[in-house]
Design an enzyme around this catalytic site. Structure first.
Site, PDB file in Angstrom:
ATOM      1  N   GLU A   1       0.747  -0.931  -0.012  1.00 14.97           N
ATOM      2  CA  GLU A   1       0.120   0.236  -0.376  1.00 14.97           C
ATOM      3  C   GLU A   1       0.575   1.563  -0.117  1.00 14.97           C
ATOM      4  O   GLU A   1       0.612   2.647   0.294  1.00 14.97           O
ATOM      5  CB  GLU A   1      -1.174   0.338   1.270  1.00 14.97           C
ATOM      6  CG  GLU A   1      -2.644  -0.699   0.819  1.00 14.97           C
ATOM      7  CD  GLU A   1      -1.615  -2.128   0.218  1.00 14.97           C
ATOM      8  OE1 GLU A   1      -2.760  -2.245  -0.410  1.00 14.97           O
ATOM      9  OE2 GLU A   1      -1.549  -3.091   1.708  1.00 14.97           O
TER      10      GLU A   1
ATOM     11  N   ASP B   1      -7.568  -4.194  -5.217  1.00 11.80           N
ATOM     12  CA  ASP B   1      -6.689  -4.682  -4.817  1.00 11.80           C
ATOM     13  C   ASP B   1      -6.549  -6.463  -4.909  1.00 11.80           C
ATOM     14  O   ASP B   1      -6.676  -6.654  -3.467  1.00 11.80           O
ATOM     15  CB  ASP B   1      -6.886  -4.184  -3.478  1.00 11.80           C
ATOM     16  CG  ASP B   1      -6.115  -4.573  -2.482  1.00 11.80           C
ATOM     17  OD1 ASP B   1      -4.584  -4.473  -3.053  1.00 11.80           O
ATOM     18  OD2 ASP B   1      -6.334  -4.606  -1.491  1.00 11.80           O
TER      19      ASP B   1
END
Length: 588
Positions: A192, A320
């Protein structure tokens, strides 16, 4: 040489062998030996199957606590570790980068190592650690400031301490290392933060680097201190300079297939999440927007780090859907050598073990919305209108069009490891049924800062359950049975030749289920949520089972409406060890 001298030499030789500790042969045989647990996954293939059958469907009700060990009252949070058991000692990692050595007969602490973590660490998804590795007389584990530490297994003294990456840039490390042929092999965490995923191999004795393999196209690998080969081809599937911060973190570690002498590592999401910035937001000619090798599985040569093959589960990724989930070797019904992996994107994949090529894929969660299915080549058949919209097309320059996507970014299956039974030839997959509102936002890279370009809110799909343990036939994709749980499942699974499947729940219950029906045969309340990974071994003629209890992980941090649903759950930190007393083994 006289008999006395021969005896003395023999004694010295045996003493030398004893000092050698855990060998490569020991690690290779871990899945079949029952007196210890030497590897994460109870074997480097990560099948998490025990050949022990002393404990079975009829006597599991007689399983009782043997001892419990507290990991400490202040440093709780998520406890996702799997214990290692060797030479009368259990080695357990814990939150905040700690490692404990425990006497397996008494539960008494022998020593503790507490890493001195600096200020400013940037763990994405709780301060967890998922386990250690053992080789020779060393025990190895990673830390939240992206270091790899080797400790003397008998004393806890530091043998060496090496830097994996720069924690100030968002790197960390939470997985259990993998050891093959004297090399300690690690990935990295931090997807991230715009990091670059990499696999590294070090000499187990010295900690010196042998090879590195970045997993994003355009980066150079190294071998014995020199540049080796570039990963992929520069800009083949990435636009501009985005490959430099392309993500693909190898944060769950890997497995090892001895039959093909191949390391298999999964790679995480490409960075940023906003797929429109990566030329992945719309169909393009060829594979220009695929963003290799993010959201993929890689077959790697353990000797030099060269990539043998790759399979990308989610090209043009935009939700994601990390591709890190474990890849487990098994034998198909027709005798073929296969890999299985249950992806975050909601599909269960079967691959050829020789070359990683696609064999089949089956949906294992309900209401998948981002793809209609998987085509004959293994590529998703996208539902393009379910891709989060391009923020650059928004009238006010704000967020792109919001969509409701299934599964959520926490996945049909996340990190929590599945198990494969040699007895039933089924995989037992801990899964979750949830979706998310998701939208894209403008984003630019800044070192050490979150690099998402997306917003999201996770929502449950059904009133009665989120978690679902599924027994899946890898040959057909058929779900033989399903055990539903109110809260998400976030811990590992183990199965045994005694016909049992062990799993824990966030509500604190550690359960044994019938491997053929899913019926709950035994339950123990541990006092906190179970997100750890169970193991079993034989000791003094009795079968033991251990699991770590301690609620935490990504769900309470990132779970949106789901997090609110489980906010009543208590944190904790306890190693629970159970045994089946000899006198009760035959009592039904």
């Amino acid at each position: 040489m006289n008999r006395l001298m021969l005896t003395a030499v023999t004694v010295l030789s045996l003493a030398g062998l004893a000092e050698a500790g855990v060998t490569e042969e020991d690690l290779a045989n871990d899945a079949t030996t029952v007196g210890d647990v030497l590897t994460n996954g109870m074997g480097r293939g990560l099948q998490r199957f025990s050949p022990l059958e002393t404990l079975n469907k009829t006597n599991v009700k007689n399983l009782v606590p043997a001892w419990a060990f507290s990991l400490g009252g202040e440093k709780q949070r998520g406890q996702e570790s799997q214990p290692i058991v060797y030479d009368g000692v259990m080695y357990v990692t814990a939150s905040y980068s700690r490692l404990f050595a425990i006497d397996i007969k008494t539960g008494k602490e022998l020593w503790q190592f507490d890493a001195r973590l600096p200020e400013g660490i940037l763990p994405c998804c709780d301060v967890v650690n998922r386990g250690a590795a053992i080789y020779g007389d060393n025990i190895y584990f990673g830390t939240l400031d992206a270091r790899l530490v080797a400790l003397n297994r008998k004393t806890g003294d530091v043998v060496w301490n090496k830097k994996i990456a720069n924690y100030k840039e968002g790197y960390s490390y939470t997985a259990a290392p993998l050891i093959v042929n004297g090399l300690v092999i690690t990935g990295n965490s931090g997807g991230e933060f715009g990091v670059v995923g990499e696999v590294q191999a070090r000499d187990a004795k010295t900690g010196e680097m042998v090879w590195t393999r970045p997993v994003i196209e355009g980066h150079m690998g190294t071998y014995k201190g020199k540049e080796s080969t570039m990963t992929g081809t520069l800009n083949a599937t990435w636009p501009g300079d985005l490959w430099k911060t392309g993500g693909g973190a190898t944060w769950l570690g890997g497995s090892y297939d001895a039959d093909t002498n191949t390391l298999v590592f999964g790679t995480g999401n490409p960075a940023p999440w906003n797929s429109h910035l990566r030329n992945a937001g719309k169909p393009v000619e060829g594979n220009k927007g695929d963003n290799l090798y993010a959201a993929s599985r890689l077959g790697i040569d353990p000797e030099n780090g060269e990539i043998k093959w790759h399979f990308q589960t989610t090209p043009r990724e935009g939700w994601d859907f990390d591709g890190v989930n474990e890849v487990v070797p098994f034998i198909g019904k027709d005798g073929t050598k296969r890999f299985a992996t249950a992806d975050r994107n909601g599909f269960f994949y079967v691959l050829n073990r020789e070359d990683g090529k696609f064999v089949a894929a089956y949906p294992f969660v309900k209401n998948i919305s981002w793809a209609k299915g998987i085509d004959k080549n293994g590529r998703p058949i996208y539902v393009e209108e379910n891709r989060p919209g391009d923020p650059s097309a928004a009238a006010d320059g704000g967020k792109g069009q919001q969509v409701f996507a299934v599964p959520s970014f926490l996945g049909g299956k996340n990190w929590m490891p599945m198990a494969y039974s040699h007895k039933t030839e089924l995989f037992y997959v801990p899964s979750n049924e949830w979706g998310m509102d998701i939208w894209n936002e403008p984003i630019s890279y800044k070192k050490g800062a979150a690099y998402l370009g997306a917003g999201f809110t996770i929502k449950p799909l059904f009133e009665d359950h989120i978690g679902s343990l599924k027994a899946i036939d890898p040959n057909t994709g058929e779900i033989k049975w399903e055990y539903k749980n109110s809260a998400p499942l976030w811990g590992g699974v183990m199965t045994t030749a005694g016909g049992l499947v062990f799993v824990g729940t966030p509500e604190g219950e550690f359960k044994a289920l019938d491997d053929e029906t899913g019926e709950v045969l035994w339950t123990f309340q541990t006092g906190s949520g179970v997100v750890g990974q169970p193991i079993t071994w034989e000791q003094d003629g009795e079968q033991y089972v251990s699991v770590i209890s301690g609620w935490g992980g990504a769900v309470p941090l990132w779970g949106g409406e789901v997090a609110k649903k489980v906010n009543y759950l208590n944190q904790g930190g306890m190693v629970w060890t159970f045994r089946l007393p000899k006198q009760l083994a035959s009592v039904q």
